[in-house]
Design a protein around this motif. Structure first.
Motif, PDB file in Angstrom:
ATOM      1  N   THR A 154    -134.168 -52.808 -57.774  1.00 10.69           N
ATOM      2  CA  THR A 154    -135.203 -52.457 -58.635  1.00 10.69           C
ATOM      3  C   THR A 154    -134.950 -53.308 -60.106  1.00 10.69           C
ATOM      4  O   THR A 154    -134.093 -53.805 -60.352  1.00 10.69           O
ATOM      5  N   VAL A 155    -136.144 -53.436 -60.819  1.00 10.86           N
ATOM      6  CA  VAL A 155    -136.301 -54.046 -61.869  1.00 10.86           C
ATOM      7  C   VAL A 155    -137.146 -53.473 -62.769  1.00 10.86           C
ATOM      8  O   VAL A 155    -138.157 -52.907 -62.613  1.00 10.86           O
ATOM      9  N   ALA A 210    -135.160 -57.165 -69.195  1.00 11.49           N
ATOM     10  CA  ALA A 210    -134.992 -56.578 -67.651  1.00 11.49           C
ATOM     11  C   ALA A 210    -133.602 -56.151 -67.429  1.00 11.49           C
ATOM     12  O   ALA A 210    -132.788 -56.880 -67.489  1.00 11.49           O
ATOM     13  N   LEU A 211    -133.640 -55.047 -66.472  1.00 12.66           N
ATOM     14  CA  LEU A 211    -132.592 -54.383 -65.871  1.00 12.66           C
ATOM     15  C   LEU A 211    -132.567 -54.466 -64.481  1.00 12.66           C
ATOM     16  O   LEU A 211    -133.632 -54.017 -63.821  1.00 12.66           O
ATOM     17  N   PHE A 212    -131.800 -55.364 -63.710  1.00 17.58           N
ATOM     18  CA  PHE A 212    -131.891 -55.824 -62.314  1.00 17.58           C
ATOM     19  C   PHE A 212    -130.811 -54.784 -61.813  1.00 17.58           C
ATOM     20  O   PHE A 212    -129.495 -54.749 -62.273  1.00 17.58           O
ATOM     21  N   GLN A 239    -124.525 -50.176 -57.183  1.00 16.82           N
ATOM     22  CA  GLN A 239    -123.857 -51.164 -56.201  1.00 16.82           C
ATOM     23  C   GLN A 239    -123.751 -52.706 -57.079  1.00 16.82           C
ATOM     24  O   GLN A 239    -122.688 -53.270 -56.779  1.00 16.82           O
ATOM     25  N   ASP A 240    -124.497 -53.163 -57.922  1.00 13.99           N
ATOM     26  CA  ASP A 240    -124.489 -54.304 -58.700  1.00 13.99           C
ATOM     27  C   ASP A 240    -125.879 -54.349 -59.563  1.00 13.99           C
ATOM     28  O   ASP A 240    -126.597 -53.665 -59.330  1.00 13.99           O
ATOM     29  N   GLY A 290    -134.018 -53.759 -74.824  1.00 12.17           N
ATOM     30  CA  GLY A 290    -134.315 -52.635 -74.024  1.00 12.17           C
ATOM     31  C   GLY A 290    -133.778 -52.457 -72.832  1.00 12.17           C
ATOM     32  O   GLY A 290    -133.212 -51.418 -72.560  1.00 12.17           O
ATOM     33  N   ALA A 291    -133.321 -53.586 -72.116  1.00 10.85           N
ATOM     34  CA  ALA A 291    -132.581 -53.457 -71.024  1.00 10.85           C
ATOM     35  C   ALA A 291    -131.118 -52.970 -71.315  1.00 10.85           C
ATOM     36  O   ALA A 291    -130.468 -52.389 -70.622  1.00 10.85           O
ATOM     37  N   ASP A 292    -130.729 -53.726 -72.154  1.00 12.04           N
ATOM     38  CA  ASP A 292    -129.267 -53.057 -72.794  1.00 12.04           C
ATOM     39  C   ASP A 292    -128.910 -51.889 -73.139  1.00 12.04           C
ATOM     40  O   ASP A 292    -128.049 -51.212 -72.747  1.00 12.04           O
ATOM     41  N   ASP A 293    -129.948 -51.288 -73.824  1.00 17.06           N
ATOM     42  CA  ASP A 293    -130.068 -49.811 -74.190  1.00 17.06           C
ATOM     43  C   ASP A 293    -130.194 -48.986 -72.952  1.00 17.06           C
ATOM     44  O   ASP A 293    -129.449 -47.978 -72.936  1.00 17.06           O
TER      45      ASP A 293
END
Length: 163
Positions: A5-6, A118-120, A34-35, A14-17
């Motif tokens: 997911t992204v 973004a958070l992957f 998992q990663d 935002g992704a760090d938060d």
């Protein structure tokens, strides 16, 4: 079966938060991370900053080689231009064989731009309604691709790091 997911956020932080929320959900056993990787792209920067989350995820992590490959295909190959166009096409075909198709790459590239983040996350066993509800109000946009069990196995084999 794993899910890649992204989560795209309209700010560079935002992704760090959201990472704190994701780790809280993992401690509550509402998702198995998992990663992953965090992308932050400050306004005015030529390219995004990337950070692999391997130190937070432990067992089952794909490692930096996978994230370098994927993030390079999304964010850095377009900057290199026609000189690597053919090689980029071949590499993109390799990713499609691993369950990450060209539409996914193009979609992320189009949406994660200067001024965003973004958070992957490669995850499994998510309680989706609880995970989604935790991200409400953050103005996050979810881009998602599911990997079949066979695609996940090929991905792990292709990017296995020495133990």
């Amino acid at each position: 079966m794993a899910t890649l997911t992204v989560w795209r956020f309209p700010t560079p932080t935002g992704a760090d938060d959201a990472l704190d929320t994701l780790m809280k959900l993992q401690r509550q056993e509402l998702i198995k991370v998992q990663d992953g990787a965090v992308i932050s792209w400050p306004e005015g920067a030529r390219k995004p900053r990337t950070r692999h989350l391997g130190d937070m995820t432990g067992m089952g992590a794909l490692g930096g080689a996978f994230w370098g490959f994927l993030l390079g295909m999304i964010f850095f190959v377009p900057l290199l231009g026609a000189a690597v166009g053919a090689a980029g096409g071949a590499l993109g075909g390799h990713l499609a064989h691993l369950g990450i198709d060209d539409d996914f790459i193009k979609g992320v590239r189009k949406k994660v731009t200067p001024g965003t983040s973004a958070l992957f996350v490669l995850s499994s066993d998510a309680v989706l309604d609880r995970v989604r509800s935790e991200f409400e109000g953050r103005h996050a946009e979810l881009i998602e691709t599911n990997l079949t069990g066979e695609e996940e196995a090929r991905l792990r084999e292709a990017f296995a790091e020495g133990e």
